[in-house]
Structure formats: C-alpha cells, structure tokens
Design a protein around this motif. Structure first.
Motif, PDB file in Angstrom:
ATOM      1  N   VAL A 174      -8.756   2.476  -4.713  1.00  0.00           N
ATOM      2  CA  VAL A 174      -8.150   1.368  -5.452  1.00  0.00           C
ATOM      3  C   VAL A 174      -7.499   1.926  -6.709  1.00  0.00           C
ATOM      4  O   VAL A 174      -8.155   2.613  -7.502  1.00  0.00           O
ATOM      5  N   ASN A 184      -5.826   0.320  -9.915  1.00  0.00           N
ATOM      6  CA  ASN A 184      -5.725  -1.012 -10.505  1.00  0.00           C
ATOM      7  C   ASN A 184      -5.674  -0.930 -12.019  1.00  0.00           C
ATOM      8  O   ASN A 184      -6.613  -0.473 -12.651  1.00  0.00           O
ATOM      9  N   ASP A 205      -8.687   2.534   3.564  1.00  0.00           N
ATOM     10  CA  ASP A 205      -8.227   1.306   2.914  1.00  0.00           C
ATOM     11  C   ASP A 205      -7.694   1.679   1.537  1.00  0.00           C
ATOM     12  O   ASP A 205      -8.446   2.188   0.693  1.00  0.00           O
ATOM     13  N   ARG A 240      -5.432   0.361  -1.842  1.00  0.00           N
ATOM     14  CA  ARG A 240      -4.887  -0.803  -2.556  1.00  0.00           C
ATOM     15  C   ARG A 240      -4.298  -0.331  -3.886  1.00  0.00           C
ATOM     16  O   ARG A 240      -4.998   0.261  -4.712  1.00  0.00           O
ATOM     17  N   THR A 254      -2.485  -1.858  -7.150  1.00  0.00           N
ATOM     18  CA  THR A 254      -2.292  -3.165  -7.762  1.00  0.00           C
ATOM     19  C   THR A 254      -2.329  -3.049  -9.286  1.00  0.00           C
ATOM     20  O   THR A 254      -2.504  -1.963  -9.838  1.00  0.00           O
ATOM     21  N   THR A 276      -2.026  -1.741   0.795  1.00  0.00           N
ATOM     22  CA  THR A 276      -1.536  -2.928   0.093  1.00  0.00           C
ATOM     23  C   THR A 276      -0.949  -2.512  -1.238  1.00  0.00           C
ATOM     24  O   THR A 276      -1.609  -1.821  -2.024  1.00  0.00           O
TER      25      THR A 276
END
Length: 358
Positions: A233, A235, A258, A260, A262, A289
């Motif tokens: 992640v 972020n 996975d 991500r 963001t 994503t």
C-alpha cells in the motif's frame, strides 16, 4: 569503498508522533535503544555499541554477526542469543523483542560476509525512529516470519545489496513493514533483484506520510517488487521516482499480489532500460488499484507500456481523479515488433498461444 553521499539528518515533521504510531504490541513496554555501528573499507567494524533502557525484562533479544564479537561488552541491557541468528545478518532481533531504535546510525559496513544489516524475525516488533542505515554493502532491513517493523523519519539510503535488494526485504507469512516520513534508496547487484523494496511470500508493506523510494537501481526492477500473495500500500503523498531497472522500473508485481496506490501518491520519472513498464509492470493475477488523485507520469519504457504494462490476467483499476500521463514507450533494438502503449499497454493470452495487445 565508493565515496559516500552525505545523508541529511532525519527530521520528524511537526505534528507527527515521535513513535509514528508503532503497533499496539510495541506500546506496551518497548525498550528504547541507541545503536552506533561504523564499518571500514577493509571489511571490518571500527566501532559498535548498543544500549537499551526501559521496557519489560528481557525486552530485547538480539543475535550478532561474528564481526561484532569483540564489541559484545558494549551491548548493554540486551539478551544475546546465538540461536536465532539469520545467516549473513549483522544484527538479528528475534523472540519477543519489543524495541524502539532512536537517533541511531549504522553505516559503512562493507564485508563480503554480511548480506543484511538489520534483520527482524519471529514475533519481534522493532521501530526505527530518526535512524540512518546508510552506505552499507548489504540489504539494509529484512523482516521475516511474523516480525513487525516500523520505519519513522529515517533514512535507509545508499546501500548496495548483493543478495535480494539494496534497501528493504519483507519475506514470509505476516511479516510487515510500515514506513512514514522516510527515504528508501539502494542498489542491488545480483541478477533478477530489485534495488529498493521487495515484498514477497504473504508479507505486507505500507508506505505512508510522504515517504520516498528514490534513485534505486536493480537488475530487474528498480523501486518496488511485490510477489506471490504479498501486499503493498502506497498511501499519503509518497513518491516512487527516478528508479532504474530492466523492466517495471518503478513497481513490479506478479503472482496474486495486491497493490494499492492512493492518497495522491506518485510513480514518476522511472526508466525501464529494455523491458516493459517504465512506471508499473503487473502480471499473473495481480490486483492493482490506482486511486485517490495518484499519478503514474513521466516514465520511460524500453518497449511497451511507458506508464503501465499489464500482462496475463492481472486486474487494474484507475479511478478517483488519478492520472497516467506523459509516459513514453521505447523501441526494441532490432525493431522486430511494433511498440504499443505509451501510457498503458494491456496484454492477454490468445487461443493461439501468443500475446496480443489493445
């Protein structure tokens, strides 16, 4: 040893907790530790000490490399345990260790017998706070098994890894690394390695609060690689930029990973010297994503997918005012096939057994 690049003192921005929100287990009774280790260009250690205070009894269990044997009298208030050593690691924190390493420095370790500088294993919980791990010829930080590591306002920089990566490796079930307000810079020399961060085998890494993964160089990917069932992640205004690798220079992911991106994070100005994905390369069954005003911009690929290259059955979602912009796809040296996707290249496996793109 090569001339060193100066590292500015790590500064905790105003309003950031000093412990940068370490895990709850670390809040119970962590020891506060100071480490100072300096290596020489001849492969030796010129000075080494570690002093821990506070915390519960036997809060810090550590195994030391044989290069540190002569300095063991200078390791105060720690439990020295040879049984948990990770081979090739300078310092291995293990057992039920709960510690905050603060205002410390490990630099200049240049030995062919050291593959990693700081390793964390078992169920140990370690926070690096305002700490520099720099100019070492080894992977700077490794988390294995169920270890938990927090890197806060620290520099993991200018390390030259001969094994897996130059900066950070998270490897194994439930191993996790969280980074906030930190810089991760490194180089990996072994074939098919990554200069910056490797996350694999169900491990997880969360990069937050304007951390930076910059100027990493690897034989495969430059910035970040995520494999198997691992999770990454990004972020909070993080940057994965100016990294160089054969393909997937900013970020590479395979398996069922996975990923991500963001919170206005960016993957920018990375260069894949020959392969696909100047910014991001994903394949197999990866879920990627890109959301929350994030961007993949200004990257260059040696072939297809200057910004993002998507292979196999990987799924990609781009939403929330995010951008893939100003990327460039390159050309194969022999001009053997047309180049696709300056910004985004999508591949699939056809019934005839070859890749095709849209």
């Amino acid at each position: 040893m090569a001339q060193r690049t100066p590292v500015a003192a790590a500064v905790v921005p105003a309003g950031v907790p000093l412990d940068s929100d370490p895990p709850s287990s670390a809040r119970i009774s962590p020891a506060m530790c100071d480490i100072s280790i300096t290596g020489t260009s001849t492969g030796n250690i010129s000075a080494a000490s570690m002093v821990c205070t506070g915390g519960s009894a036997a809060a810090v269990t550590v195994a030391v490399h044989e290069l540190l044997t002569d300095f063991q009298p200078d390791f105060a208030c720690v439990v020295l345990e040879d049984g948990c050593v990770i081979p090739g690691c300078l310092l291995t924190f293990c057992g039920a260790t709960s510690a905050v390493i603060t205002d410390s420095s490990i630099e200049g370790v240049d030995s062919m017998y050291v593959d990693a500088v700081v390793c964390v294993s078992d169920a140990a919980v370690l926070t690096l706070q305002r700490t520099n791990v720099t100019h070492n010829t080894a992977t700077a930080l490794v988390a294995r098994a169920h270890a938990r590591v927090v890197v806060a306002a620290s520099h993991i920089a200018f390390n030259l890894g001969h094994a897996d990566s130059g900066s950070v490796l998270a490897d194994g079930d439930a191993a996790s690394i969280d980074s906030a307000h930190s810089m991760l810079v490194g180089t990996a020399t072994k074939p098919l390695t990554v200069g910056g961060v490797i996350v694999q085998h169900n491990a997880s890494v969360t990069i937050t609060r304007k951390s930076q993964i910059l100027n990493n160089t690897g034989d495969a990917g430059g910035g970040v690689a995520v494999f198997d069932d691992a999770k990454l992640v990004l972020n909070g205004g993080n940057r994965v930029c100016y990294n160089t690798g054969y393909a997937g220079a900013g970020l590479t992911a395979y398996g069922r990973a996975d990923v991500r991106i963001t919170g206005a994070s960016s993957v920018c100005s990375n260069t894949a010297t020959q392969g696909q994905g100047g910014g991001v390369l994903v394949g197999d069954e990866v879920s990627l994503t890109i959301t929350g005003g994030s961007s993949v911009c200004g990257n260059v690929a040696g072939s297809d997918g200057g910004g993002v290259a998507v292979l196999g059955r990987a799924e990609v979602t781009i939403s929330g005012a995010s951008n893939v912009c100003n990327n460039t796809a390159g050309n194969p040296d022999d001009g053997s096939y047309p180049i696709m996707g300056g910004g985004l290249a999508l591949y699939g496996w056809s019934h005839y057994g070859y890749y095709q793109w849209w």
